[in-house]
Write a protein that holds these residues in place. Structure first.
Motif, mmCIF file in Angstrom:
data_model
loop_
_atom_site.group_PDB
_atom_site.id
_atom_site.type_symbol
_atom_site.label_atom_id
_atom_site.label_comp_id
_atom_site.label_asym_id
_atom_site.label_seq_id
_atom_site.Cartn_x
_atom_site.Cartn_y
_atom_site.Cartn_z
ATOM 1 N N GLU A 1 0.491 -0.954 -0.166
ATOM 2 C CA GLU A 1 -0.084 -0.651 0.323
ATOM 3 C C GLU A 1 1.105 0.998 -0.205
ATOM 4 O OE1 GLU A 1 -3.576 0.016 2.622
ATOM 5 O OE2 GLU A 1 -2.604 -1.865 3.285
ATOM 6 N N ASN A 2 0.338 1.993 -0.968
ATOM 7 C CA ASN A 2 1.668 3.362 -1.211
ATOM 8 C C ASN A 2 0.791 4.496 -0.419
ATOM 9 O OD1 ASN A 2 3.280 1.963 -1.913
ATOM 10 N ND2 ASN A 2 1.852 2.133 -4.070
ATOM 11 N N ARG A 3 0.163 4.632 0.655
ATOM 12 C CA ARG A 3 -0.734 6.113 1.875
ATOM 13 C C ARG A 3 0.869 6.612 2.039
ATOM 14 N NH1 ARG A 3 -5.790 7.023 2.549
ATOM 15 N NH2 ARG A 3 -7.068 5.515 0.718
ATOM 16 N N THR A 4 0.596 7.954 1.848
ATOM 17 C CA THR A 4 1.285 9.735 2.554
ATOM 18 C C THR A 4 0.268 9.924 3.772
ATOM 19 O OG1 THR A 4 0.609 11.017 1.329
ATOM 20 C CG2 THR A 4 2.273 10.134 0.244
ATOM 21 N N GLU A 5 1.618 10.125 4.700
ATOM 22 C CA GLU A 5 1.182 9.738 6.068
ATOM 23 C C GLU A 5 0.401 11.286 5.964
ATOM 24 O OE1 GLU A 5 3.091 11.460 10.422
ATOM 25 O OE2 GLU A 5 4.495 11.063 9.045
ATOM 26 N N GLU A 6 0.269 12.134 5.402
ATOM 27 C CA GLU A 6 -0.692 13.290 4.206
ATOM 28 C C GLU A 6 -1.642 12.549 4.091
ATOM 29 O OE1 GLU A 6 -1.036 16.306 1.348
ATOM 30 O OE2 GLU A 6 0.955 16.483 2.473
ATOM 31 N N GLN A 7 -2.168 11.678 3.424
ATOM 32 C CA GLN A 7 -3.084 11.341 3.214
ATOM 33 C C GLN A 7 -4.257 10.558 4.138
ATOM 34 O OE1 GLN A 7 -0.974 8.368 -0.434
ATOM 35 N NE2 GLN A 7 -2.714 9.904 -1.581
ATOM 36 N N MET A 8 -3.310 9.631 5.193
ATOM 37 C CA MET A 8 -3.787 8.768 5.893
ATOM 38 C C MET A 8 -4.491 9.969 7.379
ATOM 39 S SD MET A 8 -1.363 5.752 7.629
ATOM 40 C CE MET A 8 -0.437 6.483 6.964
ATOM 41 N N HIS A 9 -4.059 11.060 7.083
ATOM 42 C CA HIS A 9 -4.532 12.265 8.016
ATOM 43 C C HIS A 9 -5.546 12.628 7.434
ATOM 44 C CE1 HIS A 9 -0.917 12.930 10.840
ATOM 45 N NE2 HIS A 9 -0.026 12.589 9.993
ATOM 46 N N ALA A 10 -5.553 13.322 6.171
ATOM 47 C CA ALA A 10 -6.927 13.753 5.655
ATOM 48 C C ALA A 10 -8.324 13.022 5.899
ATOM 49 C CB ALA A 10 -6.705 13.991 3.662
ATOM 50 N N TYR A 11 -7.947 11.760 5.618
ATOM 51 C CA TYR A 11 -8.839 10.655 5.549
ATOM 52 C C TYR A 11 -9.461 10.274 6.967
ATOM 53 C CZ TYR A 11 -11.663 5.775 5.864
ATOM 54 O OH TYR A 11 -12.228 5.235 5.785
ATOM 55 N N GLU B 1 -9.500 12.781 9.117
ATOM 56 C CA GLU B 1 -10.142 13.759 9.206
ATOM 57 C C GLU B 1 -11.429 14.162 8.818
ATOM 58 O OE1 GLU B 1 -8.033 17.433 8.484
ATOM 59 O OE2 GLU B 1 -6.582 17.832 10.330
ATOM 60 N N SER B 2 -11.307 13.668 7.498
ATOM 61 C CA SER B 2 -13.085 13.577 6.852
ATOM 62 C C SER B 2 -13.864 11.998 7.863
ATOM 63 C CB SER B 2 -12.498 13.041 5.811
ATOM 64 O OG SER B 2 -11.813 14.527 4.891
ATOM 65 N N ASN B 3 -13.500 11.508 8.388
ATOM 66 C CA ASN B 3 -13.772 10.324 8.814
ATOM 67 C C ASN B 3 -13.264 9.748 10.494
ATOM 68 O OD1 ASN B 3 -15.210 8.947 6.014
ATOM 69 N ND2 ASN B 3 -12.705 9.455 5.684
ATOM 70 N N PRO B 4 -13.671 10.087 11.306
ATOM 71 C CA PRO B 4 -13.477 10.105 13.231
ATOM 72 C C PRO B 4 -13.785 9.271 13.524
ATOM 73 C CG PRO B 4 -14.480 12.469 12.311
ATOM 74 C CD PRO B 4 -14.042 11.788 11.272
ATOM 75 N N ASN C 1 -18.672 8.605 17.681
ATOM 76 C CA ASN C 1 -18.790 9.593 17.873
ATOM 77 C C ASN C 1 -17.615 11.138 18.237
ATOM 78 O OD1 ASN C 1 -22.062 8.292 18.595
ATOM 79 N ND2 ASN C 1 -20.903 7.375 20.296
ATOM 80 N N LEU C 2 -16.686 10.442 17.317
ATOM 81 C CA LEU C 2 -15.513 11.165 17.586
ATOM 82 C C LEU C 2 -15.746 12.164 16.602
ATOM 83 C CD1 LEU C 2 -12.789 11.854 19.269
ATOM 84 C CD2 LEU C 2 -11.522 10.121 17.083
#
Length: 149
Positions: free
Chosen positions: A125-135, A137-140, A146-147
């Motif tokens: 898998e080639n996810r960057t740390e930036e992509q994981m943070h964005a995900y 934030e969009s899907n807490p 309830n987060l």
């Protein structure tokens, strides 16, 4: 590639075909009208509908609708696995312990396939740390119910 196919079978035919395929370590795919009951992390039932049922050699069973990427019901790996006939209806039953199970009643089997599936490729898998943070934030809720971000 090795495969065996059962087309529009009589009700009793899929029982032995699915069971033998599973015992031999094949991937067994069933296209059928079926209903499903399941317990575990989620509990519920799904009435009759046209679906694809995957029976994997590791004991996993997954039921998919004609659309959508996720299984609507599934049972995890290392589950017990049995197939039997009940009132002329083939039934797949897989369970892990007393509280986690799936039962699939196959009302109208259309196509049953035994397939010798081999896949030893590594998943990369080639996810960057930036992509994981964005995900996140969009899907807490993927972290905790309830987060909020």
């Amino acid at each position: 590639m090795t495969e065996n196919i059962l087309r529009a079978p009589d009700p009793a035919e899929p029982v032995e075909f699915i069971s033998n395929g599973h015992e031999r370590g094949y991937l067994v795919t069933i296209h059928a009208n079926c209903s499903v009951e399941f317990t575990g992390n989620r509990e519920g039932e799904i009435g009759p509908g046209d679906r694809v049922i995957l029976c994997k050699r590791d004991g996993a069973v997954a039921v998919h609708r004609p659309s959508g990427a996720r299984a609507v019901a599934r049972q995890g790996i290392r589950s017990s696995f049995e197939v039997f006939l009940e009132s002329d209806v083939p039934v797949i039953y897989a369970a892990k312990g007393r509280n986690e199970s799936i039962r699939v009643d196959i009302h109208e089997p259309v196509l049953v396939i035994q397939y010798v599936a081999n896949d030893d490729a590594a998943l990369v898998e080639n996810r960057t740390e930036e992509q994981m943070h964005a995900y996140i934030e969009s899907n807490p809720e993927t972290i905790e119910d309830n987060l909020e971000s």
